[in-house]
Design a protein around this motif. Structure first.
Motif, PDB file in Angstrom:
ATOM      1  N   MET A 150      23.738 -25.741 -19.349  1.00  0.00           N
ATOM      2  CA  MET A 150      23.136 -26.428 -18.432  1.00  0.00           C
ATOM      3  C   MET A 150      22.987 -25.394 -17.183  1.00  0.00           C
ATOM      4  O   MET A 150      23.762 -24.368 -16.837  1.00  0.00           O
ATOM      5  CB  MET A 150      23.813 -27.435 -17.818  1.00  0.00           C
ATOM      6  N   LYS A 151      21.801 -25.371 -16.495  1.00  0.00           N
ATOM      7  CA  LYS A 151      21.756 -24.902 -15.123  1.00  0.00           C
ATOM      8  C   LYS A 151      21.573 -25.921 -14.151  1.00  0.00           C
ATOM      9  O   LYS A 151      20.923 -26.884 -13.905  1.00  0.00           O
ATOM     10  CB  LYS A 151      20.334 -24.094 -15.062  1.00  0.00           C
ATOM     11  N   ALA A 152      22.284 -25.534 -12.880  1.00  0.00           N
ATOM     12  CA  ALA A 152      22.267 -26.396 -11.768  1.00  0.00           C
ATOM     13  C   ALA A 152      21.810 -25.752 -10.559  1.00  0.00           C
ATOM     14  O   ALA A 152      22.380 -24.405 -10.416  1.00  0.00           O
ATOM     15  CB  ALA A 152      23.622 -26.925 -11.806  1.00  0.00           C
ATOM     16  N   ALA A 153      21.276 -26.039  -9.436  1.00  0.00           N
ATOM     17  CA  ALA A 153      21.127 -25.594  -8.165  1.00  0.00           C
ATOM     18  C   ALA A 153      21.869 -26.412  -7.274  1.00  0.00           C
ATOM     19  O   ALA A 153      21.820 -27.769  -7.419  1.00  0.00           O
ATOM     20  CB  ALA A 153      19.657 -25.961  -7.893  1.00  0.00           C
ATOM     21  N   VAL A 154      22.818 -26.068  -6.548  1.00  0.00           N
ATOM     22  CA  VAL A 154      23.686 -26.588  -5.513  1.00  0.00           C
ATOM     23  C   VAL A 154      23.109 -26.287  -4.422  1.00  0.00           C
ATOM     24  O   VAL A 154      23.377 -25.208  -3.636  1.00  0.00           O
ATOM     25  CB  VAL A 154      25.090 -26.533  -5.801  1.00  0.00           C
ATOM     26  N   ILE A 155      22.510 -27.201  -3.490  1.00  0.00           N
ATOM     27  CA  ILE A 155      21.946 -27.054  -2.139  1.00  0.00           C
ATOM     28  C   ILE A 155      23.261 -27.433  -1.347  1.00  0.00           C
ATOM     29  O   ILE A 155      23.482 -28.778  -1.372  1.00  0.00           O
ATOM     30  CB  ILE A 155      20.711 -27.674  -1.772  1.00  0.00           C
ATOM     31  N   GLY A 156      23.725 -26.746  -0.385  1.00  0.00           N
ATOM     32  CA  GLY A 156      24.999 -26.962   0.309  1.00  0.00           C
ATOM     33  C   GLY A 156      26.249 -26.652  -0.430  1.00  0.00           C
ATOM     34  O   GLY A 156      26.949 -27.180  -0.410  1.00  0.00           O
ATOM     35  N   CYS A 157      26.239 -25.391  -1.382  1.00  0.00           N
ATOM     36  CA  CYS A 157      27.180 -24.882  -1.751  1.00  0.00           C
ATOM     37  C   CYS A 157      28.389 -24.414  -1.206  1.00  0.00           C
ATOM     38  O   CYS A 157      29.500 -24.035  -1.597  1.00  0.00           O
ATOM     39  CB  CYS A 157      26.732 -23.834  -2.862  1.00  0.00           C
ATOM     40  N   ASN A 158      27.982 -24.223   0.179  1.00  0.00           N
ATOM     41  CA  ASN A 158      29.378 -24.022   1.047  1.00  0.00           C
ATOM     42  C   ASN A 158      30.135 -25.025   1.780  1.00  0.00           C
ATOM     43  O   ASN A 158      31.097 -24.829   2.351  1.00  0.00           O
ATOM     44  CB  ASN A 158      28.669 -22.871   1.874  1.00  0.00           C
ATOM     45  N   GLY A 159      29.368 -26.261   1.516  1.00  0.00           N
ATOM     46  CA  GLY A 159      30.243 -27.227   1.980  1.00  0.00           C
ATOM     47  C   GLY A 159      31.391 -27.811   1.056  1.00  0.00           C
ATOM     48  O   GLY A 159      31.494 -27.319   0.362  1.00  0.00           O
ATOM     49  N   TYR A 160      31.998 -28.706   1.763  1.00  0.00           N
ATOM     50  CA  TYR A 160      33.134 -29.464   1.167  1.00  0.00           C
ATOM     51  C   TYR A 160      32.964 -29.746  -0.312  1.00  0.00           C
ATOM     52  O   TYR A 160      33.596 -29.236  -1.236  1.00  0.00           O
ATOM     53  CB  TYR A 160      33.796 -30.464   1.961  1.00  0.00           C
ATOM     54  N   ILE A 161      32.081 -30.751  -0.459  1.00  0.00           N
ATOM     55  CA  ILE A 161      32.060 -31.283  -1.765  1.00  0.00           C
ATOM     56  C   ILE A 161      31.164 -30.351  -2.646  1.00  0.00           C
ATOM     57  O   ILE A 161      31.191 -30.130  -3.822  1.00  0.00           O
ATOM     58  CB  ILE A 161      31.386 -32.513  -1.815  1.00  0.00           C
ATOM     59  N   GLY A 162      29.836 -29.647  -1.886  1.00  0.00           N
ATOM     60  CA  GLY A 162      29.375 -28.774  -2.663  1.00  0.00           C
ATOM     61  C   GLY A 162      30.047 -27.820  -3.153  1.00  0.00           C
ATOM     62  O   GLY A 162      29.622 -27.079  -4.332  1.00  0.00           O
TER      63      GLY A 162
END
Length: 296
Positions: A1-13
């Motif tokens: 699977m491929k995922a983009a995480v917008i906000g990957c530097n935030g707490y939950i991200g």
């Protein structure tokens, strides 16, 4: 699977990015900072307030986790432009990009307890009455509604997960976000933990690892497609949590009168009914608040 995480530097991200990577997913991160805090498959600096920045966004993924945003209560009334630009326009920039993709990824959107009208000692199902006491709550409700509109009009699939109070950390330190983070910071500094009123409001508390686990397992189930799910957890009053943390660090809990603004913004009890997601994934919580507190 491929995922983009917008906000990957935030707490939950950040936690989701690490967790998904541990499951063998390819994780591509996006954030405003020039570099990523994690070693992931790829990272792109992107300002979600700028529509043109989404020219750099790659839609060739299975899921897009939109975990970027500004939180807050009274502060939003002084900086409302930022709340609209980041929490609403940013999401629209993403959805506008995704709707033209040849293969549309599923949008995973985190919502909040603040969309609910609090009811004393009552489990709130996903269909419970809504109430919006802050601009941030309206931002979250806007997000829920707009991802549903893009699903209806442009066949963009989505999953919405409402999160009550997250806590804990899977990284090197023991920082916790929001309520628990505030309590811990005070207690570790040897200062009393302060609560308004008698600390009676109740919340559903969920360790960040259990948030990641529930989202991950739910996404593999058909029942999560184009659906809204409460993240399940444990219920405590603010007083109960504060007293447990205070006891660990040998500090006191002090009570203050509610300031007028804070009293107006307080939602009352927001206790999640997590039966929908629990029936879907049929997995118990991995973490308990008491065990976590003993371990830090």
């Amino acid at each position: 699977m491929k995922a983009a995480v917008i906000g990957c530097n935030g707490y939950i991200g950040k936690h989701l990015s690490l967790f998904l990577q541990q499951q063998g997913w390819e994780v591509y991160g996006y954030g405003k900072k020039p570099t990523c805090d994690l070693n992931i498959s790829g990272y792109t600096s992107l300002d979600i307030q700028l529509k043109s920045d989404f020219d750099r966004f790659d839609t060739q993924v299975d899921y897009v986790f939109y975990f970027s945003g500004i939180t807050g209560t009274a502060a939003a009334y002084n900086t409302y432009e930022n709340y609209i630009d980041v929490n609403e326009k940013g999401l629209l920039h993403l959805l506008n990009k995704v709707r033209t993709a040849s293969q549309k990824p599923r949008i995973v959107f985190p919502s909040s307890r603040l969309v609910y009208k609090g009811v004393a000692n009552t489990l709130l199902s996903e269909d419970a009455e809504k109430e919006f006491k802050t601009i941030y709550a309206l931002n979250k409700w806007f997000g829920e509604q707009v991802v549903q509109q893009f699903s209806n009009y442009f066949d963009v699939p989505f999953s919405i997960f409402r999160i009550c109070v997250p806590y804990g950390n899977l990284f090197a330190d023991s920082y916790s976000y929001g309520t628990i983070g505030f309590f811990l910071t005070k207690a570790k500094a040897g200062e009393p933990i302060t609560l308004f009123g008698e600390g009676e409001p109740k919340r559903t508390f969920t360790h960040v690892e259990d948030i990641c686990l529930q989202i991950y397992h739910a996404l593999s189930k058909e029942g999560s497609v184009n659906n809204t799910l409460n993240i399940s957890g444990e219920t405590f009053s603010l007083k109960e949590v504060a007293e447990q943390i205070a006891a660990k660090y040998s500090v006191t809990v002090e009570f203050k009168d509610w300031p007028k603004m804070d009293a107006s913004l307080e939602s009352g009890d927001t206790i999640f009914d997590g039966s929908r997601i629990s029936q879907l994934i049929q997995k118990p919580l991995k973490n308990s608040f008491q065990t976590w507190l003993q371990s830090i």
